[in-house]
Scaffold this motif. Structure first.
Motif, PDB file in Angstrom:
ATOM      1  N   GLU A 119      22.018 -13.779 -16.621  1.00 48.82           N
ATOM      2  CA  GLU A 119      22.479 -14.465 -15.415  1.00 48.82           C
ATOM      3  C   GLU A 119      23.814 -15.167 -15.650  1.00 48.82           C
ATOM      4  OE1 GLU A 119      20.319 -14.228 -12.547  1.00 48.82           O
ATOM      5  OE2 GLU A 119      19.529 -12.766 -13.973  1.00 48.82           O
ATOM      6  N   LYS A 120      24.399 -14.958 -16.831  1.00 48.50           N
ATOM      7  CA  LYS A 120      25.618 -15.670 -17.217  1.00 48.50           C
ATOM      8  C   LYS A 120      26.721 -14.671 -17.558  1.00 48.50           C
ATOM      9  CE  LYS A 120      22.886 -19.565 -18.802  1.00 48.50           C
ATOM     10  NZ  LYS A 120      22.605 -20.546 -19.862  1.00 48.50           N
ATOM     11  N   PRO A 121      27.592 -14.359 -16.592  1.00 46.95           N
ATOM     12  CA  PRO A 121      28.636 -13.347 -16.799  1.00 46.95           C
ATOM     13  C   PRO A 121      29.537 -13.606 -18.004  1.00 46.95           C
ATOM     14  CG  PRO A 121      28.472 -13.936 -14.476  1.00 46.95           C
ATOM     15  CD  PRO A 121      27.606 -14.903 -15.219  1.00 46.95           C
ATOM     16  N   GLU A 122      29.868 -14.858 -18.271  1.00 45.51           N
ATOM     17  CA  GLU A 122      30.754 -15.154 -19.399  1.00 45.51           C
ATOM     18  C   GLU A 122      30.083 -14.803 -20.729  1.00 45.51           C
ATOM     19  OE1 GLU A 122      32.262 -19.113 -19.340  1.00 45.51           O
ATOM     20  OE2 GLU A 122      33.312 -18.869 -17.426  1.00 45.51           O
ATOM     21  N   LEU A 123      28.789 -15.092 -20.832  1.00 41.93           N
ATOM     22  CA  LEU A 123      28.039 -14.752 -22.036  1.00 41.93           C
ATOM     23  C   LEU A 123      27.968 -13.234 -22.190  1.00 41.93           C
ATOM     24  CD1 LEU A 123      26.194 -15.603 -24.435  1.00 41.93           C
ATOM     25  CD2 LEU A 123      24.263 -15.462 -22.835  1.00 41.93           C
ATOM     26  N   ASP A 124      27.694 -12.548 -21.100  1.00 42.15           N
ATOM     27  CA  ASP A 124      27.617 -11.078 -21.134  1.00 42.15           C
ATOM     28  C   ASP A 124      28.937 -10.474 -21.595  1.00 42.15           C
ATOM     29  OD1 ASP A 124      25.113 -11.467 -20.111  1.00 42.15           O
ATOM     30  OD2 ASP A 124      25.557 -10.676 -18.123  1.00 42.15           O
ATOM     31  N   GLU A 125      30.021 -10.985 -21.055  1.00 42.48           N
ATOM     32  CA  GLU A 125      31.339 -10.446 -21.401  1.00 42.48           C
ATOM     33  C   GLU A 125      31.622 -10.621 -22.892  1.00 42.48           C
ATOM     34  OE1 GLU A 125      36.024 -10.819 -19.957  1.00 42.48           O
ATOM     35  OE2 GLU A 125      34.527 -12.235 -19.221  1.00 42.48           O
ATOM     36  N   GLN A 126      31.299 -11.797 -23.401  1.00 45.82           N
ATOM     37  CA  GLN A 126      31.539 -12.099 -24.811  1.00 45.82           C
ATOM     38  C   GLN A 126      30.692 -11.201 -25.717  1.00 45.82           C
ATOM     39  OE1 GLN A 126      30.915 -16.239 -25.692  1.00 45.82           O
ATOM     40  NE2 GLN A 126      31.683 -16.083 -27.770  1.00 45.82           N
ATOM     41  N   LEU A 127      29.403 -11.094 -25.401  1.00 45.47           N
ATOM     42  CA  LEU A 127      28.512 -10.310 -26.252  1.00 45.47           C
ATOM     43  C   LEU A 127      28.783  -8.811 -26.146  1.00 45.47           C
ATOM     44  CD1 LEU A 127      25.148 -12.245 -25.819  1.00 45.47           C
ATOM     45  CD2 LEU A 127      26.502 -12.011 -27.910  1.00 45.47           C
ATOM     46  N   ASN A 128      29.091  -8.336 -24.973  1.00 42.66           N
ATOM     47  CA  ASN A 128      29.306  -6.899 -24.815  1.00 42.66           C
ATOM     48  C   ASN A 128      30.571  -6.417 -25.505  1.00 42.66           C
ATOM     49  OD1 ASN A 128      26.979  -5.939 -23.441  1.00 42.66           O
ATOM     50  ND2 ASN A 128      27.690  -6.973 -21.587  1.00 42.66           N
ATOM     51  N   LEU A 129      31.558  -7.293 -25.629  1.00 44.46           N
ATOM     52  CA  LEU A 129      32.738  -6.926 -26.412  1.00 44.46           C
ATOM     53  C   LEU A 129      32.349  -6.765 -27.882  1.00 44.46           C
ATOM     54  CD1 LEU A 129      35.755  -6.426 -26.637  1.00 44.46           C
ATOM     55  CD2 LEU A 129      36.086  -8.905 -26.858  1.00 44.46           C
ATOM     56  N   ILE A 130      31.545  -7.697 -28.384  1.00 43.40           N
ATOM     57  CA  ILE A 130      31.060  -7.600 -29.769  1.00 43.40           C
ATOM     58  C   ILE A 130      30.208  -6.341 -29.940  1.00 43.40           C
ATOM     59  CG2 ILE A 130      29.531  -8.685 -31.480  1.00 43.40           C
ATOM     60  CD1 ILE A 130      30.384 -11.412 -30.236  1.00 43.40           C
ATOM     61  N   PHE A 131      29.376  -6.056 -28.941  1.00 44.88           N
ATOM     62  CA  PHE A 131      28.476  -4.903 -29.037  1.00 44.88           C
ATOM     63  C   PHE A 131      29.238  -3.577 -29.079  1.00 44.88           C
ATOM     64  CE2 PHE A 131      24.460  -7.044 -27.074  1.00 44.88           C
ATOM     65  CZ  PHE A 131      24.380  -7.860 -28.195  1.00 44.88           C
ATOM     66  N   LYS A 132      30.420  -3.539 -28.480  1.00 45.71           N
ATOM     67  CA  LYS A 132      31.220  -2.312 -28.568  1.00 45.71           C
ATOM     68  C   LYS A 132      31.604  -2.032 -30.010  1.00 45.71           C
ATOM     69  CE  LYS A 132      33.312  -2.314 -23.933  1.00 45.71           C
ATOM     70  NZ  LYS A 132      34.569  -2.422 -23.160  1.00 45.71           N
ATOM     71  N   TRP A 133      31.982  -3.078 -30.736  1.00 43.81           N
ATOM     72  CA  TRP A 133      32.326  -2.914 -32.152  1.00 43.81           C
ATOM     73  C   TRP A 133      31.086  -2.563 -32.964  1.00 43.81           C
ATOM     74  CZ3 TRP A 133      37.010  -2.235 -33.899  1.00 43.81           C
ATOM     75  CH2 TRP A 133      38.094  -2.758 -33.182  1.00 43.81           C
ATOM     76  N   VAL A 134      29.980  -3.238 -32.667  1.00 46.52           N
ATOM     77  CA  VAL A 134      28.727  -2.953 -33.368  1.00 46.52           C
ATOM     78  C   VAL A 134      28.343  -1.481 -33.212  1.00 46.52           C
ATOM     79  CG1 VAL A 134      26.230  -3.379 -33.317  1.00 46.52           C
ATOM     80  CG2 VAL A 134      27.820  -5.311 -33.264  1.00 46.52           C
ATOM     81  N   SER A 135      28.486  -0.969 -31.999  1.00 46.84           N
ATOM     82  CA  SER A 135      28.095   0.412 -31.720  1.00 46.84           C
ATOM     83  C   SER A 135      28.931   1.419 -32.497  1.00 46.84           C
ATOM     84  CB  SER A 135      28.192   0.702 -30.215  1.00 46.84           C
ATOM     85  OG  SER A 135      27.190   0.001 -29.512  1.00 46.84           O
ATOM     86  N   LEU A 136      30.200   1.092 -32.752  1.00 53.12           N
ATOM     87  CA  LEU A 136      31.038   2.002 -33.532  1.00 53.12           C
ATOM     88  C   LEU A 136      30.441   2.244 -34.917  1.00 53.12           C
ATOM     89  CD1 LEU A 136      34.667   0.776 -32.712  1.00 53.12           C
ATOM     90  CD2 LEU A 136      33.544   2.863 -31.909  1.00 53.12           C
TER      91      LEU A 136
END
Length: 201
Positions: A119-136
């Motif tokens: 429910e927190k867009p700022e948290l989602d944005e922060q974590l999903n950027l990290i998750f892109k690197w994790v997925s690599l």
């Protein structure tokens, strides 16, 4: 805050159902139907009572699937509440369930293998950027990398010498496998995820 992990096996039709289903059963061994369930063919849902544990649980799932040659999994993490408890987790409800399920449908279309929704867009944005690197890193794990990560995640007190004896290899070999899997960075990321979630209370 709770987390719901909704996932699907990527290109499951290329494998016999018993292959990926047995892998899921092993990953969720000891869990009840209120905690995890396989449904809609190759999809599954897993309730994590404490949202701070969700990234660690994701890593265990990813490793458990990737240790099977050419098998992979797409994961949506939904954060929120649980306002209805049913006998089966797929019949339970709350914002964590809604966020996770809707998010999985979206990332399927986008060919993304790890994403979070809350429910927190700022948290989602922060974590999903990290998750892109994790997925690599995680999407390119070899079977050996997945196996060694799972071994250490499921046995947090295990040291490299003990692992070497169990696998009948040298300690330096264990060290190299962990390095190739980016294990230390993943553990740092897990701690950072936990810290971010703890600040949301």
């Amino acid at each position: 805050m709770k987390a719901v992990i909704t996932g699907d096996i990527i290109d499951s039709q290329k494998f016999g159902a018993e292959v990926w289903f047995q892998a899921l059963q092993k990953i969720f061994e000891g869990k009840t139907s209120q905690e995890w369930e396989n449904y809609r063919g190759d999809e599954f849902q897993y309730l994590v009572p404490n949202a701070e544990d969700a990234f660690l649980e994701f890593l265990k799932i990813k490793a458990g699937i990737k240790k099977i040659q050419d098998l992979d999994v797409r994961i949506s993490i939904g954060l929120g509440d649980q306002n209805f408890v049913a006998e089966k987790v797929s019949q339970s409800n709350g914002t964590a369930f809604v966020n996770s399920g809707r998010n999985l449908e979206r990332i399927k279309a986008e060919k993304v293998n790890l994403h979070i929704a809350s429910e927190k867009p700022e948290l989602d944005e922060q974590l999903n950027l990290i998750f892109k690197w994790v997925s690599l890193t995680l999407d390119s794990w070899s079977v050996m990398s997945a196996e060694i990560v799972e071994m250490f995640l499921c046995n947090p007190n295990l040291n490299q010498d003990e692992a070497a004896r169990q696998l009948n290899v040298t300690q330096s070999s264990i060290s190299q496998r962990l390095k190739r899997a980016n294990y230390d960075l993943l553990i740092e990321t897990e701690a950072y995820y936990r810290q971010l979630l703890s600040q949301q209370k």
